[in-house]
Structures are given as structure tokens and as C-alpha cells.
Design a protein around this motif. Structure first.
Motif, PDB file in Angstrom:
ATOM      1  N   GLN A  28     -16.642 -50.389   3.028  1.00 34.03           N
ATOM      2  CA  GLN A  28     -17.209 -51.140   3.248  1.00 34.03           C
ATOM      3  C   GLN A  28     -16.696 -51.480   1.742  1.00 34.03           C
ATOM      4  OE1 GLN A  28     -21.099 -52.231   3.756  1.00 34.03           O
ATOM      5  NE2 GLN A  28     -19.212 -53.712   4.379  1.00 34.03           N
ATOM      6  N   ALA A  29     -15.660 -51.822   0.961  1.00 30.56           N
ATOM      7  CA  ALA A  29     -15.053 -52.536   0.128  1.00 30.56           C
ATOM      8  C   ALA A  29     -13.740 -53.323   0.021  1.00 30.56           C
ATOM      9  CB  ALA A  29     -15.112 -51.424  -1.474  1.00 30.56           C
ATOM     10  N   GLN A  30     -13.072 -52.429   1.701  1.00 32.29           N
ATOM     11  CA  GLN A  30     -12.293 -52.886   1.809  1.00 32.29           C
ATOM     12  C   GLN A  30     -12.525 -54.001   2.795  1.00 32.29           C
ATOM     13  OE1 GLN A  30      -9.993 -49.657   2.464  1.00 32.29           O
ATOM     14  NE2 GLN A  30      -9.989 -48.880   0.170  1.00 32.29           N
ATOM     15  N   ASN A  31     -13.833 -53.977   3.149  1.00 34.01           N
ATOM     16  CA  ASN A  31     -14.304 -54.795   4.405  1.00 34.01           C
ATOM     17  C   ASN A  31     -15.620 -55.080   4.182  1.00 34.01           C
ATOM     18  OD1 ASN A  31     -12.462 -53.456   6.844  1.00 34.01           O
ATOM     19  ND2 ASN A  31     -12.433 -51.426   5.871  1.00 34.01           N
ATOM     20  N   PRO A  32     -15.220 -56.242   3.216  1.00 38.64           N
ATOM     21  CA  PRO A  32     -17.049 -56.723   3.070  1.00 38.64           C
ATOM     22  C   PRO A  32     -18.095 -57.012   3.721  1.00 38.64           C
ATOM     23  CG  PRO A  32     -14.894 -57.586   2.155  1.00 38.64           C
ATOM     24  CD  PRO A  32     -14.320 -57.083   2.772  1.00 38.64           C
ATOM     25  N   ASP A  33     -16.875 -57.459   5.004  1.00 36.20           N
ATOM     26  CA  ASP A  33     -17.987 -58.109   6.245  1.00 36.20           C
ATOM     27  C   ASP A  33     -18.085 -57.045   7.570  1.00 36.20           C
ATOM     28  OD1 ASP A  33     -17.621 -60.695   5.343  1.00 36.20           O
ATOM     29  OD2 ASP A  33     -15.936 -61.564   5.897  1.00 36.20           O
ATOM     30  N   ALA A  34     -17.663 -56.181   7.168  1.00 36.09           N
ATOM     31  CA  ALA A  34     -18.561 -54.471   7.897  1.00 36.09           C
ATOM     32  C   ALA A  34     -19.738 -54.430   7.923  1.00 36.09           C
ATOM     33  CB  ALA A  34     -17.788 -53.994   7.987  1.00 36.09           C
ATOM     34  N   LYS A  35     -20.531 -54.823   9.126  1.00 36.26           N
ATOM     35  CA  LYS A  35     -22.211 -54.610   8.895  1.00 36.26           C
ATOM     36  C   LYS A  35     -22.339 -52.806   9.598  1.00 36.26           C
ATOM     37  CE  LYS A  35     -26.508 -55.297  11.427  1.00 36.26           C
ATOM     38  NZ  LYS A  35     -26.620 -54.369  11.839  1.00 36.26           N
ATOM     39  N   ILE A  36     -22.517 -52.111   8.643  1.00 34.89           N
ATOM     40  CA  ILE A  36     -21.571 -50.726   8.590  1.00 34.89           C
ATOM     41  C   ILE A  36     -23.569 -50.263   9.914  1.00 34.89           C
ATOM     42  CG2 ILE A  36     -22.114 -48.355   7.343  1.00 34.89           C
ATOM     43  CD1 ILE A  36     -19.838 -49.858   5.778  1.00 34.89           C
ATOM     44  N   ILE A  37     -23.656 -49.582  10.355  1.00 41.40           N
ATOM     45  CA  ILE A  37     -25.100 -48.553  10.446  1.00 41.40           C
ATOM     46  C   ILE A  37     -24.465 -47.763  10.625  1.00 41.40           C
ATOM     47  CG2 ILE A  37     -26.350 -48.070  12.492  1.00 41.40           C
ATOM     48  CD1 ILE A  37     -24.977 -50.659  14.461  1.00 41.40           C
ATOM     49  N   SER A  38     -26.309 -46.030   9.917  1.00 40.06           N
ATOM     50  CA  SER A  38     -25.721 -45.358   9.220  1.00 40.06           C
ATOM     51  C   SER A  38     -26.428 -44.484  10.443  1.00 40.06           C
ATOM     52  CB  SER A  38     -26.308 -44.618   8.169  1.00 40.06           C
ATOM     53  OG  SER A  38     -25.785 -43.239   8.000  1.00 40.06           O
ATOM     54  N   LEU A  39     -26.393 -43.956  11.297  1.00 33.80           N
ATOM     55  CA  LEU A  39     -26.430 -42.457  11.786  1.00 33.80           C
ATOM     56  C   LEU A  39     -26.177 -40.979  11.412  1.00 33.80           C
ATOM     57  CD1 LEU A  39     -25.882 -43.543  15.577  1.00 33.80           C
ATOM     58  CD2 LEU A  39     -27.645 -44.351  14.146  1.00 33.80           C
TER      59      LEU A  39
END
Ligand SMILES: *Cc1c(COP(=O)(O)O)cnc(C)c1O
Length: 408
Positions: A28-39
Motif C-alpha cells: 500500500q505504501a508503494q501503491n497509495p491509490d490501490a484499493k485493497i480488498i481483504s478476504l
């Protein structure tokens, strides 16, 4: 200088979920725009049932009155909750329990970790591989194992591998064991056990005088009428099994905290000189010495789960997760993945594609789809090559995550 319990030093460093979160944070630090979804982590997300909320509010208001105030309750829990459990979870399935066979607590994690204290340190423990890490670690801390080998497996534990080859159902141990941990519906594999399988284990335990520690945290996900919800649906199980249940996954109580453990009076174990002792009274003693009772408010909330509205509302919440599980299984199958579990269980256990290791697939999924799951190897060496997804996210997140899977 004080010395430490050196058994703690045997524990494996780099515990599963901290490593998952380290990798997610760094991505996330390297890709601040990524919207991560957790499963990934097995925590529920839907809000509590309204009937539970109003019951707990009333209980709290009572506590603010002179007449309704309550201090310490019974360590074993209030009879109003114990009776509701016996009536609804057991009597309906033909199982009779006495009040003093049910122990209310603040969680099954503690109960499944603490139960080993009442058994001998020389007892041999049998454990499925993969497994919920609490079972292993609590026995390591107690000194019931040797050191871990390069695979992370401890000396003196009997591991029972569960893979696609045996349909994720452990085979009976070939060497003598005293304590057997079983979890159905299973975390992490999502496997369920039918009557025949459970009977085989109960018969084995009776024959060999072993004790089964049966974790039924996910019983409310069972819809198939052929699958037992309790191990006590099997004849003779009361002589050999302790059962753990929790309101965490059943009713969304992961943040409220309420669970229970059933220790039948018929269950016996031996002293080293061969005297036979009642296990129920030992657990009672342990529970009363080290625990001062679950909160009154939590217990009132738990009892509300058994009211007609409570049953209906919690069923609706479980149905949301069940819908997620179904969608995950169907979509991944369509995409050509080999998936297991996800029926009668909130966990989907998938084979990693292209022979990837479970951590390599974790990284690929995170980078290409910004989706987080849990590497199977984190649950034991037999979990290598597998990957766990949970059905506990919101339906919208699940849909979106599955669309992104197509790009992996
Ligand atoms: C979530 C879970 C529990 C329940 O833990 P609580 O402490 O009651 O929240 C127990 N066993 C397994 C295998 C679980 O996954």
C-alpha cells in the motif's frame, strides 16, 4: 534474576497474520491509490442483530439502577444463558446436558488454548495439519512438545495431514495419542465431517481412551441436514469429547466476546497411577480459579440470539456470508481454479495455480488484483500450495474482488 518459561522461545517467529499485514502495508505504501480488498483474516463484518443490541442496551440500563445492578456473576455463566443453550443448541438435537456441564466464557480462543492445562504434560497431542494455530502454540507454551523442525513442526506432536488426497479429513493416528484436536466445519479448509467420519473418531477415542477436543465455532454455517452440528450427536461422544462453541462467528460477537465449552460429566481421564478422575470437576476448578465470568451484558446479548427474532436476524446475517461463499466458489471454479470448502462453512480453500507456493500466490494476488487472502502454509506445512479466502467481507467487496481475480 527471574527466569522465563523457555517453552515460549520454541514458538515460531513471524506469525502468519503479522507477516500478511507487513506485506500489505508495504504494498500500500508503494501503491497509495490501490484499493485493497481483504478476504484474509477471519473476522465478521456485518453489524450485530438489532435484537441483540436492544437486549444489551436494556441490560446496561438495568446496571445503572440499584435493583438491576449486578457485580460478579457465577464464573460458569448465568443460568438464563446456559438454559437457552441447552434448550436450543442441544435438546433440539436429542442431546441432554446438565447446567453444570456448560461453561460460559469470553471466547473459544481462550478455551481451546486453556483446556490443555487440565491434562498431563506427558500426554501426546494429535493435531491436523493445517490447523488453527492456537491449538499448537498453547501446547508448545505448556511444554508438551519439543523444538520445531525446519518445516515448523514440533517434536512430540502427532500431525495428521489434511490434503485433497484425503478430502481434507484426517486419518486415524498410527501411533498412540491421548488428546486429539478436531475442528468441523474446519478453519482453514472449510471441510465438514458427516456422522460416519465423526463416529470413526469417537469410536477410536473410546477404544484408545483418548480425549477429543472438538471445535465447533462454525456450526451455524451448516445447512446440510446430514451434517452433525455437535459431536454429541454421535453415540458415546459424551464419554470422550469436549466441545467448544462461540457466538463470534454465529452471531457476530468477535468484539462483544461470549462463548462456551461443554465438558460432560461422563468424560474421565486417568492419574499417572491409574486412578480415574472426572474431567468436568477439573475444568470447573480451573475456570473458577482463573476466570471471573463473562460480562453480564455479553451474556444477555448472547441469550437474545436464541429468541425467535434473534434466530431469524442472525440467520439473515449468516445467509449473507453464505451467499458470498457460494459466489466465491462458483466464480473461481469458472475461472479454472480448484476450490474446496465454502459449503456449510465460511472458508474457501483453493489450490494455488501454476504450482505457485502459497506465499508466491499471495504476492501475485496482491500485486495484480489488490486482493488479500491467507497463504495456506501459514496453517501448517500441509497447507503449502493452498490458499484461504473468507466469506466475511461485504457482498460488494466480494463481487469486486472476484472481478479482479479474472486479471490474475
Ligand atoms: C474464530 C474461531 C474461534 C472463536 O474464537 P473466539 O475467541 O470465540 O472469538 C474458535 N475456533 C476457531 C477455529 C476459530 O476460527
Amino acid at each position: 534474576m527471574a527466569t522465563i518459561n523457555e517453552n515460549f522461545l520454541k514458538l515460531q517467529a513471524g506469525y502468519l497474520f503479522p507477516e500478511v499485514s507487513r506485506r500489505v502495508c508495504s504494498f500500500q505504501a508503494q501503491n497509495p491509490d490501490a484499493k485493497i480488498i481483504s478476504l484474509g483474516i477471519g473476522d465478521v463484518t456485518q453489524p450485530l442483530a438489532p435484537v441483540v443490541i436492544s437486549a444489551m442496551k436494556r441490560a446496561l440500563d438495568d446496571m445503572g439502577t440499584e435493583a438491576g445492578f449486578r457485580g460478579y456473576g457465577p464464573e460458569q455463566g448465568y443460568d438464563f444463558l446456559i438454559d437457552a443453550i441447552i434448550e436450543n443448541d442441544y435438546k433440539t438435537r436429542g442431546i441432554d446436558l446438565d447446567r453444570n456441564e456448560v461453561f460460559i466464557s469470553d471466547g473459544s480462543k481462550c478455551d481451546t488454548a486453556n483446556i490443555q492445562e487440565i491434562f498431563g504434560l506427558d500426554d501426546t497431542v494429535a493435531m491436523t495439519d493445517p490447523a488453527y494455530p492456537v491449538y499448537v502454540d498453547s501446547n508448545v507454551m505448556a511444554g508438551r512438545t519439543g523444538k520445531a523442525d525446519e518445516n515448523g513442526q514440533y517434536d512430540r506432536i502427532v500431525y495428521m495431514p489434511c490434503t485433497a488426497e484425503n478430502n481434507f479429513i484426517p486419518e486415524l493416528p498410527k501411533t498412540p495419542v491421548d488428546i486429539i484436536y478436531l475442528c468441523f466445519p474446519n478453519n482453514p479448509t472449510g471441510t465438514v465431517a458427516d456422522k460416519e467420519i465423526l463416529s470413526k473418531w469417537v469410536d477410536f477415542a473410546r477404544r484408545t481412551k483418548a480425549v477429543i477436543l472438538f471445535d465447533a465455532a462454525y456450526e451455524s454455517f451448516i445447512t446440510d441436514p446430514e451434517i452433525p452440528h455437535s459431536i454429541y450427536e454421535i453415540d458415546g461422544a459424551k464419554e470422550v469429547a469436549i466441545e467448544f462453541r462461540s457466538f463470534s462467528k454465529t452471531a457476530g460477537f468477535t468484539g462483544i466476546r461470549c462463548a462456551f465449552t461443554v465438558v460432560p460429566k461422563q468424560l474421565k481421564a486417568a492419574t499417572s497411577d491409574g486412578r480415574v478422575v472426572d474431567v468436568n470437576s477439573l475444568w470447573n476448578r480451573r475456570h473458577c480459579t482463573k476466570f471471573n465470568g463473562a460480562s453480564y451484558i455479553s451474556q444477555v446479548g448472547a441469550a437474545a440470539v436464541y429468541t425467535p427474532e434473534g434466530k431469524m436476524q442472525t440467520r439473515q446475517i449468516i445467509d449473507i456470508y453464505r451467499g458470498n461463499a457460494k459466489l466465491i466458489c462458483e466464480s473461481l471454479t469458472k475461472l479454472g481454479y480448484q476450490v474446496y470448502g465454502g459449503v456449510n462453512a465460511p472458508y474457501i480453500w483453493m489450490k494455488t495455480p501454476d504450482g505457485l507456493s502459497s506465499w508466491d500466490f499471495f504476492d501475485r494476488l496482491l500485486q495484480k488484483a489488490n486482493v488479500v487472502g491467507t497463504p495456506g502454509a501459514g496453517f501448517g506445512p500441509a497447507g503449502e500450495g493452498y490458499f484461504r479466502l473468507t466469506a466475511f467481507a461485504s457482498p460488494a467487496d466480494v463481487k469486486e474482488a472476484l472481478q479482479r481475480f479474472a486479471a490474475v
